[in-house]
Design an enzyme around this catalytic site. Structure first.
Site, PDB file in Angstrom:
ATOM      1  CG  ASN A 183      -2.002  -1.067   1.130  1.00 19.50           C
ATOM      2  OD1 ASN A 183      -2.424  -1.461   0.041  1.00 19.50           O
ATOM      3  ND2 ASN A 183      -2.426  -1.570   2.274  1.00 19.50           N
ATOM      4  CB  THR A 217       9.221   5.717  -7.705  1.00 19.95           C
ATOM      5  OG1 THR A 217       8.059   6.541  -7.816  1.00 19.95           O
ATOM      6  CG2 THR A 217      10.454   6.595  -7.675  1.00 19.95           C
ATOM      7  NE  ARG A 264      20.169   0.659  -9.900  1.00 18.19           N
ATOM      8  CZ  ARG A 264      19.828   0.096  -8.750  1.00 18.19           C
ATOM      9  NH1 ARG A 264      19.229  -1.089  -8.757  1.00 18.19           N
ATOM     10  NH2 ARG A 264      20.071   0.699  -7.599  1.00 18.19           N
TER      11      ARG A 264
END
Length: 225
Positions: free
Chosen positions: A63, A69, A77
């Site tokens: 949650n 993100t 990467r």
């Protein structure tokens, strides 16, 4: 496999014990160095015995904020290593997020498909949501089965599963078709137990405080989108 898991567990326990000893007592420089040398020995042994490379199934759920993100950090990467990446957004498509613009600088490496039309309380059309999820999953399978793509991010697919827009059996079957060295990230709260069992890496984001819930602060540019 069970033996390796037992060795790993014992190593973790010894490292935890070493850390506790360092934190809980006043060690002189020589004692501290010995503790750290032992920790390094354990870590070096574990790294030497590790599998060099494996395509991972990664689940970011819970949650708390930060699931997408964190996944986008892995995308960055991968792009930095020169890998090809595909992103398919199942729910947030209507937002046209800033990430799509930022990643446009890697047009030769990335494919970005925002295929949802927003949250369910905004669309208010279950049949259309079902159709959109099916189309997004079909597009996902194209990349999952394409060996040219090192990383595939299925953003908010867990929400689609939770709402019944997709069936977990179909998703698990699709994941079986991925190439051996390909990584797949599945994000969204409410990841089903069968997906968690299948995954190699699972992170659960825990909600402690949130500015919208606790203070009524709206989503802000650069933070939420």
């Amino acid at each position: 496999m069970e033996k390796n898991t037992e060795i790993q567990l014992n190593s973790d326990q010894e490292i935890t014990k070493l850390i506790d000893q360092v934190m809980a007592s006043s060690l002189n420089d020589e004692q501290y160095q010995k503790k750290m040398q032992r920790r390094k020995e354990i870590q070096d042994k574990r790294i030497a015995a590790a599998i060099p490379e494996k395509g991972l199934i990664i689940v970011n759920t819970g949650n708390g904020k930060g699931k997408t993100t964190a996944a986008l950090g892995m995308v960055l990467r991968s792009l930095g290593h020169g890998y090809k990446v595909a992103i398919i957004q199942f729910i947030k498509g209507a937002w046209e997020p800033s990430e799509k613009l930022a990643f446009s600088h890697w047009q030769d490496q990335i494919e970005f498909h925002a295929m949802g039309e927003g949250f369910t309380w905004e669309t208010q059309d279950r049949d259309r949501d079902l159709d959109k999820a099916a189309i997004a999953w079909a597009k996902s399978l194209e990349y999952i089965q394409n060996p040219d793509f090192k990383l595939v991010l299925l953003d908010e697919i867990n929400i689609a599963l939770k709402l019944g827009y997709l069936q977990i059996e179909d998703v698990l079957s699709g994941l079986e078709k991925k190439t051996l060295d390909q990584h797949i990230i599945l994000t969204g709260r409410g990841a089903p137990p069968a997906l968690i069992e299948k995954a190699d890496l699972v992170t659960e984001m825990t909600l402690v405080k949130h500015p919208f819930r606790d203070q009524g602060v709206k989503a802000q540019a650069g933070i939420e989108y």
